[in-house]
Design an enzyme around this catalytic site. Structure first.
Site, PDB file in Angstrom:
ATOM      1  N   ASP A 313       0.846  -1.184   0.000  1.00  0.00           N
ATOM      2  CA  ASP A 313       0.000   0.000   0.000  1.00  0.00           C
ATOM      3  C   ASP A 313       0.884   1.236   0.000  1.00  0.00           C
ATOM      4  OD1 ASP A 313      -2.600  -0.908  -0.075  1.00  0.00           O
ATOM      5  OD2 ASP A 313      -2.518  -1.526   2.030  1.00  0.00           O
ATOM      6  N   ASP A 350      -5.499  26.119  10.610  1.00  0.00           N
ATOM      7  CA  ASP A 350      -5.789  24.854   9.923  1.00  0.00           C
ATOM      8  C   ASP A 350      -5.070  23.716  10.641  1.00  0.00           C
ATOM      9  OD1 ASP A 350      -6.116  22.769   8.232  1.00  0.00           O
ATOM     10  OD2 ASP A 350      -5.499  23.831   6.414  1.00  0.00           O
ATOM     11  N   THR A 387     -17.687  26.641  -0.331  1.00  0.00           N
ATOM     12  CA  THR A 387     -16.671  27.439  -1.031  1.00  0.00           C
ATOM     13  C   THR A 387     -15.408  26.620  -1.289  1.00  0.00           C
ATOM     14  OG1 THR A 387     -15.699  28.188   1.033  1.00  0.00           O
ATOM     15  CG2 THR A 387     -17.471  29.533   0.102  1.00  0.00           C
ATOM     16  N   LYS A 401      -7.115  30.314   0.915  1.00  0.00           N
ATOM     17  CA  LYS A 401      -6.377  29.278   0.181  1.00  0.00           C
ATOM     18  C   LYS A 401      -7.316  28.110  -0.094  1.00  0.00           C
ATOM     19  CE  LYS A 401      -4.425  25.910   3.388  1.00  0.00           C
ATOM     20  NZ  LYS A 401      -5.081  26.045   4.671  1.00  0.00           N
ATOM     21  N   ASP A 528     -10.358  -6.028   1.930  1.00  0.00           N
ATOM     22  CA  ASP A 528      -9.066  -6.626   1.559  1.00  0.00           C
ATOM     23  C   ASP A 528      -9.101  -8.147   1.669  1.00  0.00           C
ATOM     24  OD1 ASP A 528      -7.610  -4.387   0.933  1.00  0.00           O
ATOM     25  OD2 ASP A 528      -7.001  -4.018   3.004  1.00  0.00           O
TER      26      ASP A 528
END
Lengths: 688, 569
Positions: A313, A350, A387, A401, A528
Site C-alpha cells: 500500500d 488549519d 466554497t 487558500k 481486503d
C-alpha cells in the site's frame, strides 16, 4: 536483513538462558520415547542402533570376549547423538514456550455477560467464557476482559491489547468500519461495547497463537517433508552400503563387529541435519513471533521465502501518508516570501496535517516564526464544503487558500484569465504527482503551494535491495494514474496499480499467480479479505477487521505494513539455514570415510593406512573420534540453527557462492580438523 | 604420459564438441515435431509404420501410458530375442551351425541387449549365428538406444512444458529416434569403418594356413554394420569376443578415434537438445560442462595410472617409459587404451579395446567408479541425460535452499512427491551393485568363478555387478561369468538398473510436467553458471559415489597400496 531494525524491534532472550536450557535437558530425555522419535527417521535409526550397541556392551561386560571399554564408549556417544538432537528441538521449543506462557496468563476463565435480547443491553445472564458459542452476543463494560474473539456490533470503547501485542497504549474499537474486531484476552478500559462472538473458546486467536508458539500445533512444512524424505533415502542408501560391507569384508578375511559397522553407519547418515531440522523450523516461526508477526502455519513462513512479488500500500508504507507542503511558487508580481507569509496566515488555524506542514515550512524556511502568534488578531474563516476555501481576515487583509479552481472562482475570474506562469506552476506540480493549492489575498492571486506525498527516506534503497533479491515491488494506491506514476518513479517501485479497488488487487494477484509468481500483500479492511486470502502470503493487521485476520495467513501485531519486507527475509533465512546445514552435513561424510575405512581393515590390510591422512592414533581412537565428532557437531550447530544463517539482500548467485564456500567447503574441511583434535584428546586421555 | 597422448585426448574432445551443436539442434527439431532434413525421404516410411501399428502419432501420452508403452515394447523385444537365441540352431542364417543358446545364457543375453547393457557372457564368434547377431542383437542395439532417447526426450518435455499431463508419444519418439538419428548415422559410420578395413560380409569363417603351416579359422561376418550401432547406441556388445581390441572390429588408430567419437557424440549432443527444448541452451551447456570436467579428470587419472606402470615390473628390468602394456594392443598404446577405458565406462558403452583386468589397480578403479556414478558422464544414449537430470534435481534440492527459496529446477518446484520418487531411483544402484556383490563374495559357488585371489578377485565380482547394474556391459575379464548364478543375478541387476530406475524417473516427469514454470528472477538459483557446474560435480561425487567408497577400498584401492608394497594377485 536490516539487522539493525531487527535487533531494535525484537526482544530475543539469550541463547543460553539457564532456565530454558535446564528444562530442555529434561525434555531431551523425555523425547527418547521411540514413538515420538518416529517423526524423525534419521535420529530414530540412530536410537535403534544405539540400543543395539548397548546390548552388545552389556554382553561384553557379562559374557566377556568383546571389548566393553570400546563398545561402551561407542554406545554412550550414540546415545549422546540422539540426546543432542532432542536437546536442539527442546531448546527451540523452550524459547517459544516462554512466549506462550505470557500469553496464557491473558487467557483467563472470564465471566461473560450474554445478552438475552441482542437489542437490549440491560438484560443479560452471566455465563462462563467457556460456554460461549459463535453467534452469541455479549456485553463488555469498562474493566471487563473480553472473553472471546468477536465483532463489535454496537458502541465504542478503548481497549488494552497489550496481552497480545505488547503495546500498552489503548486502541479504539467501535462498531462498523475497519476497527470492529476484538480479541479474547484483551481488556476494555472505558465505555462499553456489544460484541458478537465469532470464535468459540479453545479456537480463538489467542488459543491458536499459544498453540503455534508452543510448537504443539506444528506440522511439518512441505519443504521440510521433502527434505526428510531425502534424508531417509540417504539413510537407506548408507544402510545398504554398511550391511553389504560386512559381506565384502568377510571375503577379504575381516570379520567386522556390529559395533564398528554401527559407528560407520551413524557417522555416514545425515544425523547433523536430521537432528537440527525441526529446531530450524521452530526457530524460524519463533523469529517471526519475536518480530511480532504470528503466522498461522509454518507453510506460510516457507511461502514467504519464495515470494517474488510484493503488493505494498502506498500510504503508510511507501509515503508518510499525509501530503506535506514542500514549496511556495509566486504568481507574477509577488515573491516566494510573500506567498509564504500569505499561506502561513491562511493556515494558522488549519489543524489538518497539510495545514500544519504549511505553517512549519513557512516558519522554518522563511523566518516567519514570530508571525505564528498573531492568528488571534484575525478572524478565522474555516473550511466550508460550499466554497471549498479556508483562510483568515486580518485587518484589511482577506487571505484565502484552497484548490486552484475554488480560488479562481473566489476571485471571480476564469482559468483562461489567470497568468501563464501561474498555469505553468500548477501543471508542473500536478505532473510531478503533487497537489497544488492556490493562495489569494484581497482579490489577487499570490501564488501556489506545492503539497506533496513525501516518500519515506531510504525506501528506494530498500526496493533496490529487494530487486537484487529478485523481488518485484508493486505499489497499490487510490491516486490517479498521473500521481501514482510520479510517486512510483520517485520511490523506485517496479509497478503500480492506480485508482485501485479491492477487485483490482484481487485481479492483479490472480494474473501474477497465473504466471507462476508468488505474491505477498498486507491489508486490514474487510474489503481486503478476498485479496488476502488469494495471496500466497497475506499479512493482516492486528488493528484490522476480523474478516481480514481470518483471510490472511499471518497477523502483524504491530500493524506495520512495512514489515512485509522483513517477513520475506525471515522466510528466506529459514530456508537458507535448512539448506546450509544440509550441505554441511553431507559434506562432512568425506572426512568420516577417511577416518573409519582404514581403521576397519587395519588388521587385514595395514597398507590401507595410506588413507589415514589425518594420522589418527589407533583404529579404535579413529572410529571413536569420528563418532564423537558426529555427536558434538550437533551441539556446536544449535546456536546457528536457532539464530539462522546470516541473510544479505544480494542476488541468488552471490548467496549461493557465499554459502557454498562457507557450508560446502567448510563442511568438507571442518571434520578433518575436528576429528584430528578429538583423536588427540582421546589418545591423550587413554580412552582408546 | 606423452604430448602425443594428450593431443589424442584433446583431439577427441574437440571433434565431439564440434558435433554437439548441429546434432543437438537436429534432434531438438526432430523431437519437437518440426520438419527435418530427412523428412521427405523417411516421412512416408515413418507414417507407414504408424499406419501399420495403428498408432495415432498426434495423440500424446501421460507419464504412465508412456512408461507402460516403453515397458511393453521392451518386454516384447526381450521375449523375441530370448526365443531367437534359444532357437537359432533350427533357424536359417547359421552357416557355422551353432547350437541353441542355453536358457540362463539366453536370459542374461536378452536382458543385456534389451537394457542397452550388452554384457556378454559368451564369445560372439563362437556362440551366435549370423541371424542372432543381425536380427536379434543388432536390432536391440537400435531399439534399446531409441528407448533411452525417447525416455530422455519425455523428461525434457516435462521440464520444458508447464501445466500439462502429457509427455509425448513413446511410439513416435522411439520410431523417430531409430529412423532419423540412429539409422542414418549408423549407415555413415559403417561405411567409414569399412574404409578403415572392418569386414562386412555374410560369409562364414575363412580357413587359412599360417606361415608355420598351421590351419587357422578366421571368423568373419557383418562386422562393420554391427560395430557402428554398437558404438553410436552406446551398446558395446562386440561381434568378436575380444571386442574392440580385435583387429576386425577396430583395426587402426583412426578406427579407434571413430569409435570413441561415436560413443560420445549422441549422449553429448543430447545435452544441447535438452538446452534448446527448454529454451535456454546454457542449461544444456552446463550439464555438458560438468560431464566433460569429470570425464577429463577420469581420463587423466587412468592415463596417469597406466603410464606410471607397475613398479614390480620395472624392478624386473622393464622400461618404465612404456607404462603398463599388459592386456593392451600395441597399435593403440597406453594413451588410447586408457582413454578408451575411461570413455567406454563413462558412457555406458562397455566396448573395450584393452583388457580392464590388466589395468593397474587405479586404472581399473576409475572405470568402475565411473559406472557406479550412474553412467552420466555423459552416459548412455538418453539414459545419460535423464540420469544427469536426476543429479541436477538432487543438486538444486540440496543446495537450492541456500539461496532462500524452496528448490526449483528450470522453474519447476521440487517437492515431496519428486523426492520420494527420486529416492526410489537412487536406491537401485547400491542395492543391485553392493547387494549382489556382497552375496557373491560369500557364496562358494560364485567364488569358484574367480581367476584371481585377494582384492583383485573382489574387484572382478564388484566390476561384474557394477557393469550390469549400470547397464555398461564392459567386462573386467578374469571372471567366468557364464554360470547359472552369474547369468541370473547379473541379468537381474541389468533389468533393475534400467527399468526399476526409469519408472520412478518417468513418474517424476509426469509430476513436473503438470507444474507451471516459475519465472526466472534475480532470486532464482542460476543453473547455467560455472558455480552450478562445480556444485553439480560435487553432488555427483559425494552423493553418487561416496556410498561405494568402502567397497572400492577393499578392491582396487587396497590392491594399489599392496602393489606399491610389492604384493600382486
Amino acid at each position: 536483513m536490516s539487522a539493525k531494525a531487527m535487533s531494535a524491534k525484537t526482544h530475543s532472550p539469550s541463547l543460553f538462558d539457564g532456565a530454558v536450557l535446564a528444562r530442555a535437558a529434561w525434555d531431551a530425555l523425555a523425547k527418547l520415547d521411540p514413538r515420538k522419535l518416529l517423526r524423525n527417521p534419521v535420529i530414530f535409526v540412530t536410537e535403534i542402533v544405539a540400543a543395539l550397541v548397548t546390548a552388545i556392551f552389556a554382553r561384553d561386560l557379562t559374557v566377556g570376549g568383546g571389548d566393553p571399554a570400546f563398545s561402551g564408549q561407542i554406545a554412550a556417544w550414540l546415545w549422546f547423538t540422539v540426546l543432542f538432537a532432542n536437546f536442539a528441538e527442546a531448546v527451540a521449543e523452550g524459547r517459544g514456550r516462554a512466549q506462550a506462557d505470557s500469553l496464557k496468563r491473558a487467557r483467563t476463565d472470564a465471566v461473560a455477560k450474554r445478552l438475552l435480547d441482542p437489542g437490549d443491553r440491560s438484560l443479560f445472564e452471566k455465563v462462563s467464557a467457556l460456554a460461549l458459542q459463535a453467534g452469541d452476543v455479549i456485553l463488555v463494560e469498562a474493566g471487563d476482559v473480553i472473553p472471546a474473539d468477536g465483532e463489535v456490533i454496537e458502541g465504542v470503547a478503548s481497549v488494552n491489547e497489550s496481552a497480545i501485542t505488547g503495546e500498552s497504549a489503548p486502541v479504539i474499537r467501535e462498531s462498523g468500519g475497519d476497527r470492529s474486531a476484538v480479541t479474547g484476552g484483551t481488556t476494555v478500559l472505558s465505555d462499553w461495547i456489544v460484541v458478537r462472538i465469532t470464535a468459540a473458546a479453545g479456537s480463538t486467536f489467542l488459543d491458536r497463537m499459544i498453540a503455534l508458539v508452543e510448537g504443539a500445533a506444528r506440522q511439518k512444512t512441505p519443504n521440510e517433508i521433502a527434505l526428510s524424505i531425502l534424508l531417509s533415502g540417504m539413510t537407506l542408501v548408507f544402510l545398504v552400503a554398511v550391511v553389504t560391507l560386512w559381506g565384502l569384508a568377510g571375503y577379504s578375511g575381516t570379520t567386522l563387529s556390529v559395533t564398528v559397522l554401527v559407528a560407520l553407519l551413524v557417522t555416514l547418515i545425515p544425523t547433523t541435519i536430521g537432528g537440527l531440522l525441526s529446531a530450524i523450523g521452530i526457530a524460524g516461526m519463533d523469529r517471526l513471533v519475536r518480530f511480532n508477526v504470528v503466522a498461522t502455519s509454518g507453510r506460510a513462513v516457507e511461502a514467504a521465502g519464495d515470494v517474488d512479488t510484493l503488493l505494498l500500500d502506498k500510504t503508510g508504507t511507501i509515503t508518510f501518508g499525509n501530503r506535506l507542503a514542500t514549496a511556495f511558487i509566486p504568481a507574477p508580481g509577488f515573491t516566494d516570501a510573500q506567498v509564504a507569509e500569505a499561506a502561513l496566515f491562511a493556515s494558522l488555524a488549519d489543524e489538518t496535517p497539510e495545514g500544519r506542514s504549511i505553517v512549519a515550512l513557512a516558519s522554518n524556511h522563511y523566518g516567519l516564526k514570530d508571525l505564528v502568534g498573531r492568528a488571534g488578531a484575525g478572524m478565522v474563516v474555516p473550511f466550508s464544503a460550499r466554497t471549498r476555501l479556508s483562510g483568515i481576515d486580518l485587518g484589511n487583509r482577506v487571505i484565502r487558500k484552497g484548490a486552484v479552481d475554488a480560488v479562481l472562482k473566489h476571485l471571480n475570474t476564469t482559468s483562461a484569465a489567470a497568468p501563464r506562469a501561474f498555469h505553468k506552476a500548477v501543471d508542473e506540480i500536478a505532473r510531478s504527482g503533487g497537489t497544488p493549492l492556490a493562495v489569494a489575498e484581497n482579490g489577487r492571486l499570490v501564488g501556489v503551494i506545492h503539497l506533496k506525498d513525501v516518500v519515506k527516506p531510504a525506501i528506494k534503497e530498500r526496493f533496490d535491495a529487494l530487486r537484487a533479491m529478485g523481488i518485484k515491488t508493486v505499489m497499490v494506491t487510490g491516486d490517479n494514474p498521473v500521481t501514482a506514476a510520479a510517486i512510483a518513479s520517485e520511490a523506485g517501485v517496479d509497478d503500480f496499480i492506480a485508482e485501485a479497488t479491492p477487485e483490482d488487487k484481487l485481479a492483479y494477484i490472480r494474473a501474477e499467480q497465473a504466471k507462476g509468481r508468488l505474491i505477498a500483500m498486507c491489508g486490514d479492511g474487510t474489503n481486503d479479505a478476498p485479496a488476502l486470502a488469494q495471496a500466497d502470503v497475506g499479512v493482516a493487521m492486528q488493528t484490522g477487521t476480523q474478516a481480514a485476520r481470518e483471510a490472511g495467513n499471518m497477523v502483524d501485531l504491530d500493524s506495520d505494513p512495512t514489515k512485509l519486507i522483513e517477513v520475506v527475509e525471515i522466510g528466506k533465512q529459514l530456508l537458507m539455514t535448512r539448506g546450509s546445514l544440509t550441505t554441511f552435513s553431507i559434506a562432512n561424510d568425506v572426512a568420516k570415510y577417511f577416518a573409519i575405512v582404514p581403521a576397519l581393515f587395519a588388521a587385514t590390510y595395514p597398507e590401507l593406512q595410506a588413507l589415514n591422512v589425518m594420522g589418527l592414533a589407533t583404529p579404535q581412537s579413529a572410529i571413536l573420534s569420528a563418532v564423537i565428532f558426529n555427536a558434538l557437531i550437533i551441539v556446536a550447530l544449535i546456536p546457528l540453527a536457532l539464530k539462522g544463517v546470516a541473510y544479505r539482500p544480494v542476488g541468488a548467485a552471490a548467496l549461493l557462492r557465499r554459502n557454498l564456500l562457507v557450508y560446502g567447503l567448510g563442511g568438507f574441511v571442518v571434520p578433518f580438523l575436528g576429528i584430528k583434535l578429538i583423536d588427540l584428546a582421546v589418545a591423550a586421555l587413554g580412552f582408546a | 604420459m606423452t604430448l602425443a597422448g594428450w593431443l589424442q585426448i584433446a583431439c577427441l574432445f574437440l571433434l565431439v564438441l564440434l558435433a554437439v551443436k548441429p546434432l543437438g539442434g537436429y534432434m531438438a527439431r526432430l523431437f519437437s515435431g518440426e520438419r527435418t532434413l530427412l523428412a521427405s525421404l523417411l516421412g512416408p516410411l515413418e507414417r507407414g509404420f504408424y499406419a501399420a501399428a495403428g498408432v495415432d502419432a498426434r495423440k500424446e501420452q501421460g507419464w504412465l501410458a508412456y512408461a507402460l508403452a516403453m515397458l511393453t515394447f521392451n518386454a516384447a523385444g526381450f521375449a523375441f530375442l530370448y526365443a531367437l537365441l534359444r532357437l537359432q540352431d533350427v533357424l536359417p542364417g547359421n552357416p557355422q551351425g551353432f547350437a541353441g543358446v542355453a536358457p540362463d545364457l539366453a536370459f542374461n543375453t536378452a536382458a543385456s541387449f534389451v537394457t542397452n547393457t550388452n554384457w556378454q557372457s559368451y564369445g560372439g564368434e563362437t556362440t551366435m549365428s549370423h541371424l542372432s547377431q543381425m536380427a536379434g542383437l543388432t536390432v536391440q542395439n537400435f531399439l534399446s538406444a531409441a528407448t533411452g532417447m525417447a525416455l530422455a526426450v519425455a523428461l525434457i518435455r516435462a521440464l520444458a512444458r508447464g501445466g500439462v499431463k502429457t509427455l509425448g508419444n513413446f511410439w513416435v519418439d522411439a520410431t523417430r529416434a531409430t529412423l532419423y538419428v540412429l539409422l542414418p548415422l549408423a549407415f555413415l559410420v559403417a561405411l567409414a569403418y569399412v574404409a578403415t578395413g572392418v569386414p562386412q560380409t555374410l560369409a562364414g569363417a575363412v580357413e587359412a594356413t599360417t606361415v608355420e603351416g598351421a590351419r587357422q579359422t578366421i571368423a568373419l561376418g557383418p562386422v562393420a554394420s554391427q560395430e557402428a550401432i554398437k558404438q553410436l547406441g552406446t551398446n558395446g556388445g562386440g561381434f568378436f569376443n575380444a571386442n574392440s581390441a580385435h583387429p576386425f572390429e577396430n583395426p587402426t588408430p583412426l578406427s579407434n578415434l571413430i569409435t570413441l567419437w561415436c560413443i560420445l557424440v549422441l549422449p553429448a549432443a543430447l545435452t544441447d537438445t535438452f538446452g534448446r527444448m527448454v529454451g535456454d541452451r546454457r542449461q544444456g551447456a552446463a550439464l555438458l560442462a560438468a560431464m566433460a570436467l569429470l570425464l577429463a579428470a577420469a581420463i587423466g587419472a587412468t592415463y596417469w595410472a597406466e603410464a606410471s606402470g607397475n613398479p614390480l615390473l620395472t624392478a624386473l628390468g622393464l622400461d618404465p617409459a612404456a607404462g603398463n602394456m599388459e592386456g593392451k594392443e600395441v597399435r593403440f598404446g597406453v594413451a588410447a587404451s586408457a582413454l578408451f577405458a575411461a570413455v567406454t565406462t563413462a558412457v555406458s558403452c562397455g566396448a573395450v579395446n584393452a583388457m580392464h583386468a590388466s589395468l593397474t589397480p587405479i586404472g581399473g578403479l576409475v572405470p568402475m567408479f565411473l559406472m557406479q556414478l550412474g553412467e552420466i558422464l555423459p552416459g548412455g544414449v538418453g539414459s545419460g541425460l535423464y540420469g544427469m537430470l536426476v543429479m541436477a534435481i538432487l543438486s538444486v534440492f540440496v543446495a537450492g535452499l541456500m539461496v532462500g527459496r524452496t528448490p526449483e529446477y528450470l522453474g519447476k518446484k521440487i517437492g515431496a512427491k519428486e523426492m520420494k520418487l527420486l529416492v526410489l531411483a537412487i536406491l537401485v544402484l547400491p542395492l543391485a551393485i553392493l547387494g549382489f556383490s556382497a552375496v557373491a563374495a560369500m557364496l562358494p559357488s560364485a567364488l569358484a568363478s574367480l581367476a584371481n585371489a585377494g582384492p583383485h578377485g573382489l574387484s572382478e565380482i564388484l566390476y561384474a555387478y557394477t557393469s550390469g547394474a549400470a547397464n555398461n556391459g564392459s567386462a573386467f575379464a578374469g571372471l567366468s561369468a557364464n554360470t547359472l548364478w552369474y547369468n541370473t543375478t547379473i541379468g537381474l541387476a541389468m533389468l533393475m538398473g534400467r527399468f526399476a530406475y526409469v519408472v520412478p524417473v518417468m513418474a517424476i516427469a509426469g509430476s513436473l510436467a503438470a507444474k507451471t514454470r516459475v519465472p526466472v528472477s534475480a532470486g532464482t538459483l542460476p543453473t547455467h553458471t560455472p558455480l552450478f557446474v562445480a556444485l553439480l560435480s560435487g553432488v555427483i561425487l559425494v552423493l553418487g559415489g561416496l556410498q561405494f567408497f568402502p567397497a572400492l577400498a577393499l578392491g582396487p584401492l587396497v590392491e594399489h597400496f599392496l602393489m606399491l608394497a610389492g604384493k600382486l594377485f
